[in-house]
Scaffold this active site. Sequence first.
Site, PDB file in Angstrom:
ATOM      1  N   PHE A  87      -2.453   4.573 -32.657  1.00 19.75           N
ATOM      2  CA  PHE A  87      -1.328   3.642 -32.781  1.00 19.75           C
ATOM      3  C   PHE A  87      -1.864   2.224 -33.000  1.00 19.75           C
ATOM      4  O   PHE A  87      -2.796   1.793 -32.313  1.00 19.75           O
ATOM      5  CB  PHE A  87      -0.524   3.711 -31.476  1.00 19.75           C
ATOM      6  CG  PHE A  87       0.704   2.860 -31.434  1.00 19.75           C
ATOM      7  CD1 PHE A  87       1.904   3.317 -31.960  1.00 19.75           C
ATOM      8  CD2 PHE A  87       0.668   1.613 -30.847  1.00 19.75           C
ATOM      9  CE1 PHE A  87       3.044   2.534 -31.902  1.00 19.75           C
ATOM     10  CE2 PHE A  87       1.800   0.823 -30.773  1.00 19.75           C
ATOM     11  CZ  PHE A  87       2.986   1.288 -31.308  1.00 19.75           C
ATOM     12  N   ASN A 105       2.587   0.784 -22.248  1.00 20.75           N
ATOM     13  CA  ASN A 105       3.350   0.793 -23.498  1.00 20.75           C
ATOM     14  C   ASN A 105       3.372   2.240 -23.976  1.00 20.75           C
ATOM     15  O   ASN A 105       2.494   2.673 -24.714  1.00 20.75           O
ATOM     16  CB  ASN A 105       2.708  -0.123 -24.547  1.00 20.75           C
ATOM     17  CG  ASN A 105       3.460  -0.049 -25.865  1.00 20.75           C
ATOM     18  OD1 ASN A 105       4.616   0.373 -25.906  1.00 20.75           O
ATOM     19  ND2 ASN A 105       2.806  -0.455 -26.942  1.00 20.75           N
ATOM     20  N   PRO A 106       4.379   2.992 -23.541  1.00 22.20           N
ATOM     21  CA  PRO A 106       4.410   4.436 -23.817  1.00 22.20           C
ATOM     22  C   PRO A 106       5.093   4.730 -25.151  1.00 22.20           C
ATOM     23  O   PRO A 106       5.663   3.827 -25.773  1.00 22.20           O
ATOM     24  CB  PRO A 106       5.286   4.952 -22.677  1.00 22.20           C
ATOM     25  CG  PRO A 106       6.276   3.848 -22.476  1.00 22.20           C
ATOM     26  CD  PRO A 106       5.553   2.554 -22.765  1.00 22.20           C
TER      27      PRO A 106
HETATM   28  C1  SAM Z   1       2.866   3.358 -28.193  1.00 17.27           C
HETATM   29  S1  SAM Z   1       1.223   3.986 -28.060  1.00 17.27           S
HETATM   30  C2  SAM Z   1       0.566   2.608 -27.143  1.00 17.27           C
HETATM   31  C3  SAM Z   1      -0.891   2.369 -27.276  1.00 17.27           C
HETATM   32  C4  SAM Z   1      -1.362   1.060 -26.646  1.00 17.27           C
HETATM   33  N1  SAM Z   1      -0.995   0.963 -25.247  1.00 17.27           N
HETATM   34  C5  SAM Z   1      -0.822  -0.137 -27.400  1.00 17.27           C
HETATM   35  O1  SAM Z   1       0.006  -0.868 -26.890  1.00 17.27           O
HETATM   36  O2  SAM Z   1      -1.267  -0.340 -28.535  1.00 17.27           O
HETATM   37  C6  SAM Z   1       1.441   5.258 -26.819  1.00 17.27           C
HETATM   38  C7  SAM Z   1       0.204   6.035 -26.424  1.00 17.27           C
HETATM   39  O3  SAM Z   1       0.591   6.943 -25.381  1.00 17.27           O
HETATM   40  C8  SAM Z   1      -0.151   8.118 -25.485  1.00 17.27           C
HETATM   41  N2  SAM Z   1       0.563   9.166 -24.752  1.00 17.27           N
HETATM   42  C9  SAM Z   1       1.655   9.864 -25.118  1.00 17.27           C
HETATM   43  N3  SAM Z   1       2.036  10.721 -24.152  1.00 17.27           N
HETATM   44  C10 SAM Z   1       1.144  10.562 -23.141  1.00 17.27           C
HETATM   45  C11 SAM Z   1       0.985  11.186 -21.862  1.00 17.27           C
HETATM   46  N4  SAM Z   1       1.846  12.121 -21.435  1.00 17.27           N
HETATM   47  N5  SAM Z   1      -0.037  10.799 -21.076  1.00 17.27           N
HETATM   48  C12 SAM Z   1      -0.922   9.852 -21.491  1.00 17.27           C
HETATM   49  N6  SAM Z   1      -0.827   9.234 -22.709  1.00 17.27           N
HETATM   50  C13 SAM Z   1       0.190   9.590 -23.511  1.00 17.27           C
HETATM   51  C14 SAM Z   1      -0.271   8.351 -26.980  1.00 17.27           C
HETATM   52  O4  SAM Z   1      -1.351   9.194 -27.288  1.00 17.27           O
HETATM   53  C15 SAM Z   1      -0.435   6.899 -27.494  1.00 17.27           C
HETATM   54  O5  SAM Z   1      -1.791   6.576 -27.633  1.00 17.27           O
END
Ligand code: SAM
Length: 288
Positions: free
Chosen positions: A92, A194-195
């Site tokens: 991302f 930031n999910p």
């Molecule tokens: C919107 S991106 C945010 C990345 C970073 N925090 C940013 O702001 O650029 C969400 C991230 O959450 C991770 N993700 C999704 N579901 C997850 C889970 N159940 N546990 C841990 N990470 C998860 C995804 O792989 C992705 O890298």
Amino acid sequence: MNRQPLRLAIMEATRILTEAGVESPRSDADLIAAHVLGVDRGRLPMVPLVDPPVIEAIGQLVAQRAKRIPLQYLTGWAALGNVTVNVGAGVFVPRPETELLLEWGLKFLQGREYPVVVDLCTGSAALALALAHERPDAVVYAVDVDAQALAWARHNADVHSDAGNTPIRLYSGDITDPTMFAELDGLVDLVLCNPPYVPEGTYVPPEVAEHDPARAVFAEESGLAIIRHAVAAGARLLRPGGGLAIEHDDTHGSAAPALVRARRVLTGVEDHNDYTGRARFVTARRLG
Ligand SMILES: C[S@@+](CC[C@H](N)C(=O)[O-])C[C@H]1O[C@@H](n2cnc3c(N)ncnc32)[C@H](O)[C@@H]1O
């Protein structure tokens, strides 16, 4: 060799990107030219004429951008706070609105020495690294479930620690697992997250639909599925008085705070708008 005005190349690039429906065509044309020339965007006016190979290199990148490949995948980097991270296929691209989460977190940590911080859903690790850069005394943990994202995060973490920043602690893990980071229960000063939060089925531009990993963008339960777990993890990990900040979709201005309020150990729940006035992140403190 016939040198040509850079200004004309940028005008042509802007025209092509406008026709392709790119959201900020002039800005992207400038940034592509700056990338090819290896200068800051602000210095472009000091480059009146360029050689044909430069025009060709700009043209090639513009053609890719016109196919709606994200600009940051073409230049290879994105900025958050005072750091840059490498990005590309499989991770991302950090967004400007996440600066607000970082700013809130840094403000929250003022006056707290050697804080323990957890970045849930770290992606490229941009947020964790930006925080560690500003607060070298912090112990920063970061976690993501996705192997490709973690590979980028590991690379970025190595680059930053090689540059002299305090290393972050990067883990592979699923934030829906109630035992994740169990050893930190009740010890954390700040949880940032930031999910993925875009409700499934929402229209997103081609840069997002075709390039950002779907798992990084979309979430079930109208976008709230992972936020729900981030709230639970925050309530469990925070020490009394610790702070929680979670980014959310602009349609979650009521639903995300409601999830936080439902946890009785979390208090002082506030929702915050982004630069465009849209609901963007929720914050709270652990009772103490
Ligand atoms: C919107 S991106 C945010 C990345 C970073 N925090 C940013 O702001 O650029 C969400 C991230 O959450 C991770 N993700 C999704 N579901 C997850 C889970 N159940 N546990 C841990 N990470 C998860 C995804 O792989 C992705 O890298």
